[in-house]
Design a protein around this motif. Structure first.
Motif, short mmCIF file in Angstrom:
data_model
loop_
_atom_site.label_atom_id
_atom_site.label_comp_id
_atom_site.label_asym_id
_atom_site.label_seq_id
_atom_site.Cartn_x
_atom_site.Cartn_y
_atom_site.Cartn_z
N PHE A 43 15.31 77.06 2.08
CA PHE A 43 16.20 75.95 2.41
C PHE A 43 17.62 76.12 1.88
N GLN A 44 17.91 77.24 1.22
CA GLN A 44 19.24 77.43 0.63
C GLN A 44 20.28 77.79 1.68
N THR A 45 21.48 77.23 1.53
CA THR A 45 22.60 77.70 2.34
C THR A 45 23.05 79.04 1.77
N GLN A 46 23.80 79.77 2.55
CA GLN A 46 24.30 81.06 2.07
C GLN A 46 25.15 80.88 0.81
N GLU A 47 25.99 79.86 0.80
CA GLU A 47 26.88 79.64 -0.34
C GLU A 47 26.09 79.29 -1.61
N TYR A 48 25.05 78.53 -1.46
CA TYR A 48 24.20 78.16 -2.59
C TYR A 48 23.51 79.42 -3.14
N ALA A 49 22.95 80.24 -2.24
CA ALA A 49 22.30 81.48 -2.65
C ALA A 49 23.29 82.42 -3.33
N VAL B 232 29.91 73.25 -2.41
CA VAL B 232 28.68 74.00 -2.10
C VAL B 232 27.47 73.06 -2.15
N MET B 233 27.43 72.22 -3.17
CA MET B 233 26.29 71.33 -3.32
C MET B 233 26.25 70.26 -2.23
N LEU B 234 27.40 69.75 -1.85
CA LEU B 234 27.43 68.79 -0.74
C LEU B 234 26.87 69.41 0.53
N ARG B 235 27.29 70.63 0.82
CA ARG B 235 26.79 71.32 2.01
C ARG B 235 25.28 71.58 1.90
N GLN B 236 24.83 71.92 0.69
CA GLN B 236 23.40 72.17 0.49
C GLN B 236 22.59 70.91 0.74
N LEU B 237 23.05 69.79 0.24
CA LEU B 237 22.34 68.53 0.46
C LEU B 237 22.35 68.14 1.94
#
Length: 175
Positions: free
Chosen positions: A13-19, A77-82
């Motif tokens: 479930f991770q976005t690329q930026e989070y990973a 990054v966290m906003l996009r991940q959520l």
């Protein structure tokens, strides 16, 4: 697939930026090289292709509340991940629940756990520690994990309340 994520969002479930943020932090700590970081991110992203198959797997994930409030990669990054978690939860093959902090010591797992239902009816378990992953095939062990996962699902927030908690975490990150 049944999955429990603890502390950080599960790789599927991770976005690329989070990973990338997680991998870059490991490089900064000296835990891995830049090359290994790039391989990790590529591995995470390649595994996610299963979500876009014509017949994607059925996934039930329980995310520990910490996954929502631990800011990884900064606010944007966290906003996009959520947001990505909300998008995934809207898919018919994905159910996401949140295990709230109020579960306290009743949280059955102390590490990420995945249960895979195989086509032949067998179930295998996979758990990760800091140093390595472990594939468990012994029925007597996997059945305990299944019971604990079932209890976790009962104790976790329902789907709508879980998504409300994701939205609350997003609001708290928004300036």
């Amino acid at each position: 697939m049944r999955e429990f994520a603890l502390t950080i969002v599960t790789g599927l479930f991770q976005t690329q930026e989070y990973a990338e943020a997680l991998a870059c932090a490991a490089v900064a700590r000296g835990a891995i090289s830049q090359s290994e970081a790039e391989q990790r991110v590529e591995f995470v992203l390649s595994r996610q292709r299963v979500l876009d198959r014509k017949k994607p797997p059925r996934i039930h994930a329980v995310l520990d509340e910490d996954c929502l409030v631990r800011t990884v990669g900064g606010r944007a990054v966290m906003l996009r991940q959520l947001e990505h978690i909300v998008e995934l939860a809207a898919r018919p093959n994905i159910t996401i629940q949140v295990a709230p902090f109020t579960l306290g010591e009743n949280l059955p797992f102390t590490m990420p756990v995945t249960l895979l239902d195989l086509p032949d009816g067998a179930v295998v378990g996979y758990a990760e520690s800091h140093a390595r992953g472990h594939l468990e095939r012994r029925r007597e062990i996997v059945s305990v994990w299944e019971r604990e996962y079932d209890q976790l699902v009962v104790e976790a927030l329902p789907k709508a309340a879980s998504l409300a908690l994701v939205h609350k975490a997003r609001r708290e990150l928004t300036p």
